[in-house]
Design an enzyme around this catalytic site. Sequence first.
Site, PDB file in Angstrom:
ATOM      1  N   LYS A  89       1.057  -1.235  -0.057  1.00  0.00           N
ATOM      2  CA  LYS A  89      -0.086  -0.131  -0.081  1.00  0.00           C
ATOM      3  C   LYS A  89       0.861   1.208  -0.038  1.00  0.00           C
ATOM      4  CE  LYS A  89      -3.722   2.377   0.979  1.00  0.00           C
ATOM      5  NZ  LYS A  89      -4.780   2.716   0.047  1.00  0.00           N
ATOM      6  N   ASN A 107     -12.657   5.165  -5.880  1.00  0.00           N
ATOM      7  CA  ASN A 107     -12.338   5.051  -4.696  1.00  0.00           C
ATOM      8  C   ASN A 107     -11.806   6.644  -4.420  1.00  0.00           C
ATOM      9  OD1 ASN A 107      -9.439   5.440  -3.619  1.00  0.00           O
ATOM     10  ND2 ASN A 107      -9.397   4.216  -5.649  1.00  0.00           N
ATOM     11  N   GLY A 134      -8.231   8.138   0.639  1.00  0.00           N
ATOM     12  CA  GLY A 134      -7.383   9.330   1.419  1.00  0.00           C
ATOM     13  C   GLY A 134      -5.982   8.655   2.053  1.00  0.00           C
ATOM     14  N   LEU A 135      -5.592   7.435   1.420  1.00  0.00           N
ATOM     15  CA  LEU A 135      -4.322   6.836   1.958  1.00  0.00           C
ATOM     16  C   LEU A 135      -4.379   6.127   3.374  1.00  0.00           C
ATOM     17  CD1 LEU A 135      -1.695   9.495   0.660  1.00  0.00           C
ATOM     18  CD2 LEU A 135      -1.734   6.948   0.068  1.00  0.00           C
ATOM     19  N   ASN A 160       4.594   7.204  -5.443  1.00  0.00           N
ATOM     20  CA  ASN A 160       3.526   7.592  -5.909  1.00  0.00           C
ATOM     21  C   ASN A 160       3.236   9.262  -6.120  1.00  0.00           C
ATOM     22  OD1 ASN A 160       0.681   7.819  -6.695  1.00  0.00           O
ATOM     23  ND2 ASN A 160      -0.123   6.775  -4.848  1.00  0.00           N
ATOM     24  N   CYS A 178      -1.687  10.366  -6.505  1.00  0.00           N
ATOM     25  CA  CYS A 178      -2.787   9.964  -5.445  1.00  0.00           C
ATOM     26  C   CYS A 178      -3.803  11.198  -5.383  1.00  0.00           C
ATOM     27  CB  CYS A 178      -2.309   9.737  -4.099  1.00  0.00           C
ATOM     28  SG  CYS A 178      -3.846   9.657  -3.157  1.00  0.00           S
ATOM     29  N   ASN A 183      -2.306   6.129 -12.455  1.00  0.00           N
ATOM     30  CA  ASN A 183      -3.098   6.087 -11.352  1.00  0.00           C
ATOM     31  C   ASN A 183      -4.694   6.137 -11.926  1.00  0.00           C
ATOM     32  OD1 ASN A 183      -4.217   6.408  -8.779  1.00  0.00           O
ATOM     33  ND2 ASN A 183      -2.151   7.147  -8.153  1.00  0.00           N
ATOM     34  N   GLY A 235      -5.172  -3.938 -10.247  1.00  0.00           N
ATOM     35  CA  GLY A 235      -5.788  -3.069  -9.148  1.00  0.00           C
ATOM     36  C   GLY A 235      -7.167  -3.681  -8.675  1.00  0.00           C
ATOM     37  N   THR A 236      -8.194  -3.149  -9.423  1.00  0.00           N
ATOM     38  CA  THR A 236      -9.534  -3.367  -9.344  1.00  0.00           C
ATOM     39  C   THR A 236      -9.882  -4.902  -9.410  1.00  0.00           C
ATOM     40  OG1 THR A 236      -9.982  -1.004 -10.189  1.00  0.00           O
ATOM     41  CG2 THR A 236     -11.970  -2.656 -10.269  1.00  0.00           C
TER      42      THR A 236
HETATM   43  C1  DHB Z   1      -5.230   6.419  -2.646  1.00  0.00           C
HETATM   44  C2  DHB Z   1      -5.775   6.491  -3.800  1.00  0.00           C
HETATM   45  C3  DHB Z   1      -4.532   6.317  -5.248  1.00  0.00           C
HETATM   46  O1  DHB Z   1      -5.109   6.408  -6.399  1.00  0.00           O
HETATM   47  C4  DHB Z   1      -3.275   6.101  -4.689  1.00  0.00           C
HETATM   48  O2  DHB Z   1      -2.612   5.818  -5.824  1.00  0.00           O
HETATM   49  C5  DHB Z   1      -2.964   6.015  -3.452  1.00  0.00           C
HETATM   50  C6  DHB Z   1      -3.945   5.898  -2.578  1.00  0.00           C
HETATM   51  C7  DHB Z   1      -5.993   6.262  -1.568  1.00  0.00           C
HETATM   52  O3  DHB Z   1      -7.140   7.222  -1.748  1.00  0.00           O
HETATM   53  O4  DHB Z   1      -5.838   5.933  -0.697  1.00  0.00           O
END
Ligand code: DHB
Length: 396
Positions: free
Chosen positions: A43, A74, A77-78, A135, A138, A208, A290-291
């Site tokens: 993550k 989504n 928010g990390l 990254n 985001c 992304n 990913g998805t």
């Molecule tokens: C999140 C979303 C992203 O697209 C990413 O690359 C990293 C984190 C997120 O919202 O947590």
Amino acid sequence: MLATTVGSIPLPCCIYNASGPKTNSIEALIKIGNTSAGAILSKSATLNAQDGNELPRFINKIDLGSNYCNGSMNSEGLPNQGIDYYINDDALLQIKKCNKPYIVSLSGLTLNDNLEMLNRIFSCPFDTINGIELNLACPNIVNKPVIAYDFDQLDEVLNAISKLINATKKITPPLGIKLAPYFDPSHFTKAIEIIIKYSVVKYIVTTNTIGNAMFIDAELECAAIAPRNGLGGLGGGYIKHTALANVYMLYKELVSSGRTDIDIVGVGGVHCGLDAFELILCGARAVQLGTCHWTETGDCFERVSSELKIIMQNKGYNSIEDFRGNLKPYIKGSKQISKMSMNSNLKSKDKDDIPNTLLFVILPIFILFVLIIFPYISFSIDFVGLRNHYFISTCK
Ligand code: DHB
């Protein structure tokens, strides 16, 4: 057959996970380690642990039509456990046992956070972390614009990171950067112009999610997720064609600048071997799920890999280098789209089947209905109740 290298990291298989879904805990990462995935990618970590945005903050299994359920959005928010969680001795020891390259994704809230996290990675024992994915894209953090869209900031960040790596007196894991999708041809050129100035960048991951998308619950007349006024990053099948174009355009820019030593990892809407094949044809050296990983189990890595192998065998290719980057321009008579029917687990009707289905199934049922069933029930149906309850149609 699917072995590859990304930024000189040898991967036994070119299919591995994207950062995001099912990557938050060490247990989840070990689960990936026990699949056919070619690497384990964490993550995106911030310096300190954080909970992320308010709930509900994602939707997946969005039906893109014909029961093709791989749309997602989504706005997490990390949420993550902080960098030390992903790189402490115990975590590294457990992950090492999976015998797969371990790549740590970083998404610092500030440049200093990114530099600090890199320093912590550089002090880990040699060969426990095999790569870094920084990254820069985001889209879900309030008041933090996407770095990959701000070319001055992109330059500044890469410059600072480059100085740090060059000043580090040990071998550091290869650095990759994850980019946002670009939509204007001049942006591909500009991004590559900046990236190639920094020899520390060994690979690019693209793309992304497409930031700031929205789903609406029309019945309640409200946004479908809570954070950021309902805005989130669009992913899955919605973005496959944007991902293809981004891999293709960045690859072309790298070729014309003579920098084919910078590898590309493709990500965005890959759900089957054919999707992976197409990204590799556009120039990707590896492909992330990913998805698809989110929606399915970790078995998706094996499934997509075997589907890709079958396509390669049918075409007489022994390795992905036999066709990587070899996309030809339009050829007269070519089919406009790849047939979704090559997807093993996604139901989609072949156009040719439709007349037969109409003739032999739908028509007899219709006649039966009109002549026999309808008269009996005609006035007892609650037509209002038949309204579609699922304003955002998702699949079970
Ligand atoms: C999140 C979303 C992203 O697209 C990413 O690359 C990293 C984190 C997120 O919202 O947590």
